[in-house]
Design a protein around this motif. Structure first.
Motif, PDB file in Angstrom:
ATOM      1  N   TYR A 145      23.344  15.228   4.234  1.00  4.87           N
ATOM      2  CA  TYR A 145      23.845  13.995   4.592  1.00  4.87           C
ATOM      3  C   TYR A 145      25.270  13.894   4.078  1.00  4.87           C
ATOM      4  CZ  TYR A 145      24.675   9.110   4.928  1.00  4.87           C
ATOM      5  OH  TYR A 145      25.332   7.782   5.400  1.00  4.87           O
ATOM      6  N   VAL A 146      26.357  13.704   5.001  1.00  2.00           N
ATOM      7  CA  VAL A 146      27.607  13.511   4.608  1.00  2.00           C
ATOM      8  C   VAL A 146      27.688  12.062   4.180  1.00  2.00           C
ATOM      9  CG1 VAL A 146      30.094  13.706   5.269  1.00  2.00           C
ATOM     10  CG2 VAL A 146      28.589  15.500   6.168  1.00  2.00           C
ATOM     11  N   LEU A 147      28.320  11.891   2.973  1.00  2.00           N
ATOM     12  CA  LEU A 147      28.422  10.748   2.296  1.00  2.00           C
ATOM     13  C   LEU A 147      29.760   9.844   2.834  1.00  2.00           C
ATOM     14  CD1 LEU A 147      27.828  11.640  -1.348  1.00  2.00           C
ATOM     15  CD2 LEU A 147      26.373  10.223   0.099  1.00  2.00           C
ATOM     16  N   LYS A 148      29.581   8.591   2.934  1.00  2.00           N
ATOM     17  CA  LYS A 148      30.712   7.505   3.328  1.00  2.00           C
ATOM     18  C   LYS A 148      30.997   6.748   2.259  1.00  2.00           C
ATOM     19  CE  LYS A 148      28.307   7.829   7.997  1.00  2.00           C
ATOM     20  NZ  LYS A 148      27.343   8.842   7.382  1.00  2.00           N
ATOM     21  N   ASP A 149      32.179   6.332   2.212  1.00  2.00           N
ATOM     22  CA  ASP A 149      32.483   5.345   1.554  1.00  2.00           C
ATOM     23  C   ASP A 149      31.550   4.080   1.289  1.00  2.00           C
ATOM     24  OD1 ASP A 149      34.584   4.623  -0.749  1.00  2.00           O
ATOM     25  OD2 ASP A 149      35.200   3.020   0.428  1.00  2.00           O
ATOM     26  N   GLY A 150      30.982   3.617   0.251  1.00  2.00           N
ATOM     27  CA  GLY A 150      30.130   2.466   0.050  1.00  2.00           C
ATOM     28  C   GLY A 150      28.638   2.920   0.294  1.00  2.00           C
ATOM     29  N   ASP A 151      28.140   3.986   0.555  1.00  2.00           N
ATOM     30  CA  ASP A 151      26.832   4.576   0.771  1.00  2.00           C
ATOM     31  C   ASP A 151      26.057   4.188  -0.347  1.00  2.00           C
ATOM     32  OD1 ASP A 151      26.962   5.416   3.298  1.00  2.00           O
ATOM     33  OD2 ASP A 151      27.079   7.489   2.792  1.00  2.00           O
ATOM     34  N   ASN A 152      24.828   3.923  -0.472  1.00  2.00           N
ATOM     35  CA  ASN A 152      23.961   3.571  -1.694  1.00  2.00           C
ATOM     36  C   ASN A 152      23.085   4.445  -1.604  1.00  2.00           C
ATOM     37  OD1 ASN A 152      25.025   0.943  -2.639  1.00  2.00           O
ATOM     38  ND2 ASN A 152      24.295   0.142  -0.251  1.00  2.00           N
ATOM     39  N   VAL A 153      22.897   5.358  -2.703  1.00  2.00           N
ATOM     40  CA  VAL A 153      21.874   6.397  -2.967  1.00  2.00           C
ATOM     41  C   VAL A 153      20.971   6.108  -4.192  1.00  2.00           C
ATOM     42  CG1 VAL A 153      21.611   8.909  -3.420  1.00  2.00           C
ATOM     43  CG2 VAL A 153      23.680   7.982  -2.096  1.00  2.00           C
ATOM     44  N   SER A 154      19.758   6.152  -3.995  1.00  2.00           N
ATOM     45  CA  SER A 154      18.891   5.819  -4.947  1.00  2.00           C
ATOM     46  C   SER A 154      17.982   7.039  -5.194  1.00  2.00           C
ATOM     47  CB  SER A 154      17.805   4.574  -4.387  1.00  2.00           C
ATOM     48  OG  SER A 154      18.661   3.571  -4.293  1.00  2.00           O
ATOM     49  N   PHE A 155      17.745   7.297  -6.593  1.00  2.00           N
ATOM     50  CA  PHE A 155      16.890   8.179  -7.070  1.00  2.00           C
ATOM     51  C   PHE A 155      15.715   7.545  -7.762  1.00  2.00           C
ATOM     52  CE2 PHE A 155      21.159  10.045  -6.537  1.00  2.00           C
ATOM     53  CZ  PHE A 155      21.052  11.267  -5.892  1.00  2.00           C
ATOM     54  N   ILE A 156      14.673   7.968  -7.392  1.00  2.00           N
ATOM     55  CA  ILE A 156      13.400   7.209  -7.941  1.00  2.00           C
ATOM     56  C   ILE A 156      12.418   8.092  -8.400  1.00  2.00           C
ATOM     57  CG2 ILE A 156      11.504   5.420  -7.846  1.00  2.00           C
ATOM     58  CD1 ILE A 156      13.387   4.245  -5.479  1.00  2.00           C
ATOM     59  N   SER A 157      11.987   8.239  -9.745  1.00  2.00           N
ATOM     60  CA  SER A 157      10.807   9.135  -9.993  1.00  2.00           C
ATOM     61  C   SER A 157       9.568   8.668  -9.467  1.00  2.00           C
ATOM     62  CB  SER A 157      10.745   9.433 -11.817  1.00  2.00           C
ATOM     63  OG  SER A 157       9.720  10.231 -11.825  1.00  2.00           O
ATOM     64  N   THR A 158       8.625   9.704  -9.132  1.00  2.00           N
ATOM     65  CA  THR A 158       7.351   8.906  -8.541  1.00  2.00           C
ATOM     66  C   THR A 158       6.264   9.585  -9.289  1.00  2.00           C
ATOM     67  OG1 THR A 158       7.159  10.893  -7.023  1.00  2.00           O
ATOM     68  CG2 THR A 158       8.138   9.042  -6.132  1.00  2.00           C
ATOM     69  N   LEU A 159       6.644  10.338 -10.656  1.00  2.00           N
ATOM     70  CA  LEU A 159       5.783  10.959 -11.466  1.00  2.00           C
ATOM     71  C   LEU A 159       5.517  10.124 -12.536  1.00  2.00           C
ATOM     72  CD1 LEU A 159       7.673  14.517 -11.862  1.00  2.00           C
ATOM     73  CD2 LEU A 159       5.716  13.824 -10.312  1.00  2.00           C
ATOM     74  N   HIS A 160       4.364   9.935 -12.893  1.00  2.00           N
ATOM     75  CA  HIS A 160       3.666   9.021 -13.998  1.00  2.00           C
ATOM     76  C   HIS A 160       2.892   9.701 -14.819  1.00  2.00           C
ATOM     77  CE1 HIS A 160       5.828   5.861 -11.557  1.00  2.00           C
ATOM     78  NE2 HIS A 160       5.159   6.324 -10.705  1.00  2.00           N
ATOM     79  N   GLY A 161       2.840   9.599 -16.171  1.00  2.00           N
ATOM     80  CA  GLY A 161       1.890  10.043 -16.974  1.00  2.00           C
ATOM     81  C   GLY A 161       0.477   9.302 -16.713  1.00  2.00           C
ATOM     82  N   GLY A 162      -0.297   9.918 -17.539  1.00  2.00           N
ATOM     83  CA  GLY A 162      -1.786   9.194 -17.591  1.00  2.00           C
ATOM     84  C   GLY A 162      -2.732   9.434 -18.718  1.00  2.00           C
TER      85      GLY A 162
END
Length: 135
Positions: free
Chosen positions: A118-135
């Motif tokens: 995906y080619v980034l554009k000025d002002g883009d919002n990129v989120s990185f969220i871990s879905t790994l959880h200990g238990g």
């Protein structure tokens, strides 16, 4: 109003981390990252049997670069923003995010947007969220 593209222009990208990933980035959930409009080709973009693509030059011209994409953002974050280098493998591996990290581009799953290409554009919002959880 006219705008000209030059190698000195920068993209400002809003980057968010969640699900614990912020710990790797100085405990900050949000960052604003400046990137050039174009970057050098990644090592996967070159063909080792092609003498032109496998040769390196000190200064890449526009023809020798590619538009800045999410893969370039991930490399930049790993190399320049990540504060806990010992645990870098919890964020990225093999040139992309680690399995278990959800990536959203402007609140849309990156798989719908072309993932790392995906080619980034000025002002883009990129989120990185871990879905790994200990238990």
């Amino acid at each position: 109003m006219t705008s000209s593209s030059s190698s000195t222009e920068q993209l400002k990208i809003n980057v968010d981390f969640g699900g614990g990933l912020e710990i790797l980035f100085d405990n900050k959930r949000s960052h604003v990252v400046s990137l050039p409009l174009r970057v050098a080709p990644s090592s996967s973009d070159t063909n080792p049997t092609d003498p032109i693509s496998s040769s390196t030059t000190e200064s890449a011209t526009a023809d020798e670069t590619r538009p800045t994409d999410v893969s370039a953002l991930i490399d930049h974050l790993k190399d320049n923003v990540l504060s806990d280098r010992k645990r870098a493998g919890l964020f990225a591996e093999n040139g992309t995010v680690r399995p278990g990290v959800l990536v959203l581009i402007n609140d849309s799953d990156w798989e719908l947007e072309g993932e790392g290409s995906y080619v980034l554009k000025d002002g883009d919002n990129v989120s990185f969220i871990s879905t790994l959880h200990g238990g």
